[in-house]
Design a protein around this motif. Structure first.
Motif, PDB file in Angstrom:
ATOM      1  N   PRO A 177     -73.868  20.993 -38.139  1.00  0.00           N
ATOM      2  CA  PRO A 177     -72.565  21.061 -37.481  1.00  0.00           C
ATOM      3  C   PRO A 177     -71.905  19.733 -37.137  1.00  0.00           C
ATOM      4  CG  PRO A 177     -73.999  22.715 -36.593  1.00  0.00           C
ATOM      5  CD  PRO A 177     -74.814  21.888 -37.535  1.00  0.00           C
ATOM      6  N   LEU A 178     -72.376  19.003 -36.190  1.00  0.00           N
ATOM      7  CA  LEU A 178     -71.678  17.785 -35.785  1.00  0.00           C
ATOM      8  C   LEU A 178     -71.887  16.660 -36.791  1.00  0.00           C
ATOM      9  CD1 LEU A 178     -69.807  16.751 -33.667  1.00  0.00           C
ATOM     10  CD2 LEU A 178     -71.765  16.019 -32.321  1.00  0.00           C
ATOM     11  N   LEU A 179     -73.102  16.511 -37.285  1.00  0.00           N
ATOM     12  CA  LEU A 179     -73.395  15.471 -38.269  1.00  0.00           C
ATOM     13  C   LEU A 179     -72.603  15.712 -39.559  1.00  0.00           C
ATOM     14  CD1 LEU A 179     -75.042  12.974 -39.064  1.00  0.00           C
ATOM     15  CD2 LEU A 179     -76.822  14.535 -39.857  1.00  0.00           C
ATOM     16  N   GLY A 180     -72.552  16.945 -40.035  1.00  0.00           N
ATOM     17  CA  GLY A 180     -71.808  17.277 -41.246  1.00  0.00           C
ATOM     18  C   GLY A 180     -70.323  16.995 -41.093  1.00  0.00           C
ATOM     19  N   ALA A 181     -69.760  17.311 -39.915  1.00  0.00           N
ATOM     20  CA  ALA A 181     -68.339  17.050 -39.677  1.00  0.00           C
ATOM     21  C   ALA A 181     -68.067  15.550 -39.678  1.00  0.00           C
ATOM     22  CB  ALA A 181     -67.904  17.673 -38.352  1.00  0.00           C
ATOM     23  N   LEU A 182     -68.935  14.783 -39.011  1.00  0.00           N
ATOM     24  CA  LEU A 182     -68.745  13.338 -38.980  1.00  0.00           C
ATOM     25  C   LEU A 182     -68.902  12.723 -40.375  1.00  0.00           C
ATOM     26  CD1 LEU A 182     -70.570  12.488 -35.635  1.00  0.00           C
ATOM     27  CD2 LEU A 182     -68.108  12.652 -36.052  1.00  0.00           C
ATOM     28  N   LEU A 183     -69.866  13.216 -41.151  1.00  0.00           N
ATOM     29  CA  LEU A 183     -70.032  12.737 -42.527  1.00  0.00           C
ATOM     30  C   LEU A 183     -68.810  13.077 -43.377  1.00  0.00           C
ATOM     31  CD1 LEU A 183     -73.795  13.536 -43.204  1.00  0.00           C
ATOM     32  CD2 LEU A 183     -72.739  11.283 -43.000  1.00  0.00           C
ATOM     33  N   TRP A 184     -68.234  14.259 -43.161  1.00  0.00           N
ATOM     34  CA  TRP A 184     -67.026  14.646 -43.881  1.00  0.00           C
ATOM     35  C   TRP A 184     -65.910  13.634 -43.629  1.00  0.00           C
ATOM     36  CZ3 TRP A 184     -64.343  16.884 -47.483  1.00  0.00           C
ATOM     37  CH2 TRP A 184     -62.983  17.077 -47.318  1.00  0.00           C
ATOM     38  N   PHE A 185     -65.690  13.291 -42.345  1.00  0.00           N
ATOM     39  CA  PHE A 185     -64.628  12.341 -42.027  1.00  0.00           C
ATOM     40  C   PHE A 185     -64.913  10.964 -42.606  1.00  0.00           C
ATOM     41  CE2 PHE A 185     -63.970  15.276 -38.316  1.00  0.00           C
ATOM     42  CZ  PHE A 185     -62.775  15.791 -38.775  1.00  0.00           C
ATOM     43  N   TRP A 186     -66.171  10.583 -42.641  1.00  0.00           N
ATOM     44  CA  TRP A 186     -66.539   9.242 -43.081  1.00  0.00           C
ATOM     45  C   TRP A 186     -66.639   9.122 -44.605  1.00  0.00           C
ATOM     46  CZ3 TRP A 186     -71.975   6.926 -43.304  1.00  0.00           C
ATOM     47  CH2 TRP A 186     -71.913   5.559 -43.525  1.00  0.00           C
TER      48      TRP A 186
END
Length: 128
Positions: A47-56
């Motif tokens: 959840p949070l890690l995947g979202a942050l990786l998406w943005f990055w």
């Protein structure tokens, strides 16, 4: 202390939902690193890690949805119409149609030429 956890959870959920919506609405050809379905799974499963990786790593550069009164900020916006000469698929289709029309005209010309030859051969007194 509990209020901070609740606020953090709300912020994290908002980031995840925003990332998921942005991933779904983005053009699959412009997504970076891995495929679009893989990004959706990454955001959902991590959840949070995947979202942050998406943005990055995954989000297309300069691909924010159109904003403003006119809805035209110069960015890519899903569903927004583009000029026909900017659409590669449309241009390929036009080229195919031109080629098909050209072939049909050539075929028609050859058929008429063949009919003319047959007619001339049938009227030729030396053909007997």
């Amino acid at each position: 202390m509990v209020r901070y956890y609740i606020a953090g959870g709300i912020i994290a959920a908002s980031v995840i939902i925003y990332a998921l919506i942005q991933c779904i609405l983005s053009d699959a050809r412009r997504v970076r690193s891995i495929s679009k379905p893989a990004w959706i799974l990454t955001i959902v499963l991590l959840p949070l890690l995947g979202a942050l990786l998406w943005f990055w790593l995954g989000r297309p550069l300069g691909a924010a949805p159109a904003t403003g009164a006119a809805g035209n900020s110069g960015y890519y916006a899903p569903g927004r119409s583009t000029a026909p000469d900017d659409d590669d698929a449309f241009l390929r289709q036009l080229e195919r149609q031109r080629e098909l029309k050209k072939r049909e005209e050539e075929l028609k010309r050859r058929e008429e030429e063949l009919k003319k030859r047959e007619k001339d051969a049938g009227n030729d007194p030396q053909a007997d």
